[in-house]
Design a protein around this motif. Sequence first.
Motif, PDB file in Angstrom:
ATOM      1  N   ARG A  27      45.620  44.491  40.705  1.00 56.95           N
ATOM      2  CA  ARG A  27      44.296  44.838  41.812  1.00 56.95           C
ATOM      3  C   ARG A  27      44.031  43.430  42.310  1.00 56.95           C
ATOM      4  NH1 ARG A  27      42.320  50.286  41.982  1.00 56.95           N
ATOM      5  NH2 ARG A  27      43.011  50.386  44.120  1.00 56.95           N
ATOM      6  N   LEU A  29      40.687  42.071  45.210  1.00 53.44           N
ATOM      7  CA  LEU A  29      39.543  42.916  45.754  1.00 53.44           C
ATOM      8  C   LEU A  29      39.127  41.519  46.568  1.00 53.44           C
ATOM      9  CD1 LEU A  29      36.232  44.898  46.268  1.00 53.44           C
ATOM     10  CD2 LEU A  29      36.082  42.632  45.912  1.00 53.44           C
ATOM     11  N   LEU A  31      36.338  40.075  48.571  1.00 53.16           N
ATOM     12  CA  LEU A  31      34.713  40.416  49.464  1.00 53.16           C
ATOM     13  C   LEU A  31      34.371  39.132  50.688  1.00 53.16           C
ATOM     14  CD1 LEU A  31      32.120  41.168  48.612  1.00 53.16           C
ATOM     15  CD2 LEU A  31      31.820  39.381  47.705  1.00 53.16           C
ATOM     16  N   LEU A  53      30.330  41.809  42.076  1.00 53.82           N
ATOM     17  CA  LEU A  53      31.236  42.124  41.586  1.00 53.82           C
ATOM     18  C   LEU A  53      31.536  41.774  40.063  1.00 53.82           C
ATOM     19  CD1 LEU A  53      32.524  40.715  44.304  1.00 53.82           C
ATOM     20  CD2 LEU A  53      32.717  42.753  43.982  1.00 53.82           C
ATOM     21  N   LEU A  56      34.377  43.807  37.934  1.00 49.69           N
ATOM     22  CA  LEU A  56      35.339  42.570  38.479  1.00 49.69           C
ATOM     23  C   LEU A  56      35.869  41.768  37.446  1.00 49.69           C
ATOM     24  CD1 LEU A  56      36.061  43.944  41.829  1.00 49.69           C
ATOM     25  CD2 LEU A  56      36.733  45.276  39.893  1.00 49.69           C
ATOM     26  N   ASN A  78      44.626  46.228  36.542  1.00 46.69           N
ATOM     27  CA  ASN A  78      43.800  47.392  36.250  1.00 46.69           C
ATOM     28  C   ASN A  78      43.738  48.044  34.486  1.00 46.69           C
ATOM     29  OD1 ASN A  78      41.492  49.217  37.490  1.00 46.69           O
ATOM     30  ND2 ASN A  78      43.273  50.345  38.526  1.00 46.69           N
ATOM     31  N   LEU A  84      36.148  49.207  39.109  1.00 44.64           N
ATOM     32  CA  LEU A  84      35.794  49.012  40.583  1.00 44.64           C
ATOM     33  C   LEU A  84      35.202  49.946  40.818  1.00 44.64           C
ATOM     34  CD1 LEU A  84      37.291  47.824  42.827  1.00 44.64           C
ATOM     35  CD2 LEU A  84      38.902  49.749  43.539  1.00 44.64           C
ATOM     36  N   MET A  88      31.478  48.387  43.325  1.00 49.21           N
ATOM     37  CA  MET A  88      31.170  49.353  44.956  1.00 49.21           C
ATOM     38  C   MET A  88      30.000  49.430  44.725  1.00 49.21           C
ATOM     39  SD  MET A  88      33.864  49.003  46.605  1.00 49.21           S
ATOM     40  CE  MET A  88      33.554  49.787  48.282  1.00 49.21           C
ATOM     41  N   VAL A 110      34.832  45.230  51.375  1.00 48.12           N
ATOM     42  CA  VAL A 110      35.749  44.236  50.137  1.00 48.12           C
ATOM     43  C   VAL A 110      37.673  45.487  51.283  1.00 48.12           C
ATOM     44  CG1 VAL A 110      34.001  44.212  48.535  1.00 48.12           C
ATOM     45  CG2 VAL A 110      35.688  46.697  49.071  1.00 48.12           C
ATOM     46  N   SER A 111      38.475  44.601  51.386  1.00 48.00           N
ATOM     47  CA  SER A 111      40.222  44.160  51.268  1.00 48.00           C
ATOM     48  C   SER A 111      40.053  44.664  49.396  1.00 48.00           C
ATOM     49  CB  SER A 111      40.443  43.927  51.719  1.00 48.00           C
ATOM     50  OG  SER A 111      39.970  44.424  52.852  1.00 48.00           O
ATOM     51  N   VAL A 112      40.592  46.020  48.996  1.00 43.12           N
ATOM     52  CA  VAL A 112      40.865  46.188  47.552  1.00 43.12           C
ATOM     53  C   VAL A 112      42.859  45.851  48.438  1.00 43.12           C
ATOM     54  CG1 VAL A 112      41.312  47.917  45.673  1.00 43.12           C
ATOM     55  CG2 VAL A 112      39.612  47.351  47.041  1.00 43.12           C
TER      56      VAL A 112
END
Length: 368
Positions: A27, A29, A31, A53, A56, A78, A84, A88, A110-112
């Motif tokens: 996974r 992420l 930011l 974060l 993570l 993961n 995660l 968040m 954020v984009s995951v």
Amino acid sequence: MQPGAPDQAASLRDLMRRTERAGAQRRALLLHMDQLPPSLGKPHHQRLARAALNSLAQADRAQQFELSRGRLAIVWRNRDGHELGQAMAALDHLLADLPPEQAVAPGQLVSVFDLPEQAPWLLDELIERPPSHQDRGPEPTRTPDAALMARLEQALAQADLSRFMRWRPVLHVTGPSPTPAWEERYVAARDIAASLCPGYRIKADPWLFHRLTRSFDRRMLALNSFGQGISPTGPFALHLNVASILSPEFLRFDAALPSTLRGSVTLNLLAADILADPASFTFARNFARTRGYRLLLRAASPALLAVLDLAAAELDYVQLPATAALQTDPDSLRNLLPRATLAVLTGLDPDSGPTWARANGFSLVRGR
């Protein structure tokens, strides 16, 4: 290492390719520090956002990458998903006291991504977008002369061109979701001009500009040679002049090319360059073929394809914009292409474009 350094993004690309080859699930992420509201724009707020974060950063196989515009990417293996969730929740706590007019949800920062399935979307995020038209300022109006272009060539020999390099993905769209085919690498000529000779239209004189692009080629070949900090790690393409394929710089580049990439490098050529000296093109094409390179005609148009003998040119790919007329009548393009030549479509909507291309029998599109 400075935040946003090119080799940070290159290292992230390399990690994505290695995990894809190994079939490993990860996974990622991203930011978007540049999206923080004004009241959280101070350095200590950015440190707090990064600290949010930590769950993570301490996850299994976690790796961090500092990207341009202060952005941060983290890739991890993961396990049960709690890392995660903790991150968040920490971001939500940081944003909780914002005034209503600046309210922002953690999901906006954020984009995951699930890797490797969503790697094309993350690769697209890594592309350095040129400034928007509104951000560029007034259009340059002055026309350079030969003396200025000569001085610009000399400056290019010493300038750090890595900051003017741009990356764009070319995607396979034959499967249920797009997958990377190769990475297109080029120099942003306009950004170079704005930095080294502001106010001048360096493309005003086509002959002088063509000569200048030979300098671009020499530097691009050096920057992308293997053993350099930003050398590619997977299939890629370079914009080149025909004459540059026979240059000493290209021979050095070719000699350093790893055997694992032999046959996976595409050379992007302009029709005007091909037609200006057909004999030189034929010689360069035959040499490139013997060394395992693929050839692409870039910035083409249906009108050009109607008069250019593509079968005789023996090109692997033709890159052209998916205009409204083409999307209305896709068969008109297919009828212009030899069976062995594939189209690479540009300018498609990033969301619906791959679906349209696949439905109409096209297998390759260029990302943003």
